[in-house]
Design an enzyme around this catalytic site. Structure first.
Site, PDB file in Angstrom:
ATOM      1  N   ILE A 197      55.533  61.093   4.214  1.00  0.00           N
ATOM      2  CA  ILE A 197      54.439  59.985   4.414  1.00  0.00           C
ATOM      3  C   ILE A 197      53.854  59.819   3.048  1.00  0.00           C
ATOM      4  CG2 ILE A 197      52.074  59.650   5.323  1.00  0.00           C
ATOM      5  CD1 ILE A 197      53.024  60.987   7.755  1.00  0.00           C
ATOM      6  N   SER A 282      48.721  64.119   4.022  1.00  0.00           N
ATOM      7  CA  SER A 282      49.968  64.159   4.625  1.00  0.00           C
ATOM      8  C   SER A 282      50.727  65.263   4.325  1.00  0.00           C
ATOM      9  CB  SER A 282      50.699  62.760   4.292  1.00  0.00           C
ATOM     10  OG  SER A 282      50.469  62.902   2.499  1.00  0.00           O
ATOM     11  N   ALA A 333      62.258  60.132  14.657  1.00  0.00           N
ATOM     12  CA  ALA A 333      62.466  59.359  15.901  1.00  0.00           C
ATOM     13  C   ALA A 333      63.811  59.328  16.524  1.00  0.00           C
ATOM     14  CB  ALA A 333      61.941  58.167  15.722  1.00  0.00           C
ATOM     15  N   HIS A 457      83.767  43.061  -0.638  1.00  0.00           N
ATOM     16  CA  HIS A 457      83.462  42.821  -2.035  1.00  0.00           C
ATOM     17  C   HIS A 457      82.859  41.391  -2.113  1.00  0.00           C
ATOM     18  CE1 HIS A 457      83.386  42.580  -6.488  1.00  0.00           C
ATOM     19  NE2 HIS A 457      83.793  41.356  -6.526  1.00  0.00           N
TER      20      HIS A 457
END
Ligand code: FAD
Ligand code: NAI
Length: 478
Positions: A197, A282, A333, A457
């Site tokens: 964070i 944090s 998450a 590419h």
């Protein structure tokens, strides 16, 4: 009579809402209880948890806006584009972020309707264990009502850890929630904790013009990442003007109406003072188990206060599972969602699984940082025989065209079998490129497998290809 469900999920973040949807897909009657932690303007509980409301999504929205601002101010000129000095309307930036959050959280409500998941607003807490041994029924208070379920999935997530003596008001002293709602660019911003964070929010406000100082307690910078990656990131961040100080000890923090004055000792032991208009704290997160009624039913926690689970997220109680930030493992998450799906499938008698060895990490700074598998220092500590292939983005035509030449891809493979053990990227597009490493590791690929795959590419993915070739000392363009 109380409402009964096959499956009750407590918490509607990425662990909980995904578990609820998957369980409903598998034919169960499902309810999801979500407290009003992130109540929307209508006073209804908002789904999506930390991730959608005060985490992944809003932070990435601000990172993108601030990236565009920095490009307009400092990147465009090299392309011959002049736009004058860009200005930032912080209110508009925050408003855009809020619109994205509202759209996504509302979208999950729509998914609940589509999948017939009942949303119960309010705090969820175990009340009692009912039924008979082997046929338990759990009574859970969900807001104003008590409901019953045979299977309960706890997905109550985590909240920011605060430091003693540094009260968070989310105006002057912010945790993640306040850091995403700062209403003007602070001239000086102090951050305690150079973790994920700290780096992401520090990048946002530095790009918008703040002088950012990040104070980190540990002696080494970003020690969770591969040592080469951490070194390269430290070099680039310093060049960008992020002042990161490691090995500090925070002392007294005085908070006034206009800012903070923070005393600390630096890594040499010298006393220092830092004055700033805002402070972001944090320093990690703690699991949400307060008021869950764990003691009422004998739900076991571990020594870190997380709900104790086995490799399939089973708790010590029959029919009670726990997933996501409230259990051990990386607080990410996608890890929470993987566990949610695994548990729903296990309840249905299927063989759901979550491979903890292939969970990717991404830090959305510029350049991005991403990795999967073991770091070089972990392999050394474990005495593993390994080889490395490392290629800089500066050797890639697409990266040059984009002006994004910082960083490299490093692939670590077993010296005997050639099986890929870790992929580490610092550079443009790392968040997307890492998927190739995850897929390769899930399929037990050797570095030669990646080396023999045709990569388009010109793309950044050619750096992955070259790094795989370099494991066998046969890189073609470096
Ligand atoms: P949460 O998302 O915390 O959800 C838990 C939910 O349960 C909450 O809605 C809460 O209100 C509810 N709840 C809690 N207790 C109860 C109760 N007793 N009854 C009813 N409801 C309850 N991860 C990433 O993978 N990528 C990122 O880019 C990323 N960025 C982040 C940025 C920030 C600033 C922060 C703070 C986190 C970030 N994370 C990121 C981490 C990610 O947000 C979490 O790992 C993830 O949200 C965990 O999901 P969860 O479902 O376990 O818990
Ligand atoms: P973190 O664990 O990433 O970093 C916290 C940092 O604070 C560590 O470096 C730690 O050593 C330091 N620290 C702890 N106490 C301190 C003290 N007293 N003084 C100075 N430094 C101190 O935690 P953070 O940044 O709060 O994020 C929490 C979690 O949220 C992350 O670990 C991650 O799981 C998740 N997250 C994920 C993101 C992503 O996937 N891109 C983005 C943001 C958060």
């Amino acid at each position: 009579m109380s409402q009964q469900f096959d499956v009750l999920v407590i918490g509607g973040g990425p662990g909980g809402y995904v578990a609820a949807i998957r369980a409903a897909q598998l034919g169960f009657s499902v309810a999801c209880c979500e407290s009003n932690a992130y109540a929307d303007p209508k006073g209804e509980p908002r789904l999506g948890g930390t991730c959608l409301n005060v985490g992944c999504i809003p932070s990435k929205a601000l990172l993108h806006t601030s990236h565009l601002f920095e490009e307009a101010g400092h990147g465009f000129a090299a392309h011959g584009i002049s736009v004058g000095t860009p200005k930032i309307d912080v209110g508009a930036m925050i408003g855009r972020k809020n619109t994205i959050v509202a759209q996504l959280t509302g979208g999950i409500k729509g998914l609940f309707k589509k999948n017939k998941v009942t949303l119960l607003g309010g705090h969820g807490a175990f009340v009692a264990r009912g039924g008979t041994a082997g046929n338990e029924v759990w009574q859970v208070r969900a807001g104003d009502e008590t409901v019953e379920a045979k299977q309960v999935i706890v997905a109550t997530g985590s909240r920011a850890r605060h430091l003693p003596g540094i009260p968070v008001d989310n105006k002057i002293v912010c945790d993640n929630a306040g850091a995403l709602d700062i209403d003007a660019v602070p001239k000086k911003l102090a951050i305690i904790g150079a973790g994920v964070i700290g780096l992401e929010m520090g990048s946002v406000w530095r790009r918008l013009g703040s002088g950012v100082t990040i104070l980190e307690a540990l002696p080494d910078f970003l020690s969770v990442a591969d040592i080469d990656v951490a070194r390269e990131a430290a070099r680039v961040f310093a060049r960008q003007g992020l002042n990161i100080q490691t090995g500090v000890k925070i002392g007294d923090v005085k908070v006034g109406k206009k800012g903070v004055s923070l005393a600390y000792t630096d890594k040499t032991g010298a006393a220092q003072t830092l004055d700033a208009e805002r402070l972001i704290v944090s320093v990690g997160r703690i699991p949400n188990t307060d008021g869950l009624g764990a003691d009422k039913v004998g739900l076991q926690l571990n020594e870190r206060g997380q709900i104790a689970v086995d490799g399939h997220c089973r708790t010590n109680l029959p029919g009670v599972w726990a997933v996501g930030d409230v259990v051990a493992g990386p607080m990410l998450a996608h890890k929470a969602s993987e566990e949610g799906v695994m548990v729903a499938e296990r309840i249905a008698g299927q063989a759901g699984h979550c491979n903890v060895d292939t969970i990717p990490w991404v830090i959305y700074t510029s350049p991005e940082i991403a990795w999967v598998g073991k770091t070089e220092q972990q392999l050394k500590a474990g005495g593993a025989a390994y080889k490395a292939g490392k290629i800089p983005f500066a050797a890639n035509g697409r990266a040059l065209g984009m002006g994004e030449t910082a960083g490299f891809v490093k692939i670590l493979a077993c010296a005997k079998t050639d099986r890929i053990l870790g992929v580490h990227i610092v550079g443009a597009g790392a968040s997307e490129l890492i998927s190739e490493g995850v897929v390769a590791m899930e399929f037990g690929a050797a570095s030669e497998d990646l080396a023999r795959i045709c990569h388009a590419h010109p793309t950044l993915s050619e750096v992955m290809h070259e790094a795989a070739l370099a494991c066998d000392k046969r890189a073609l363009h470096f």
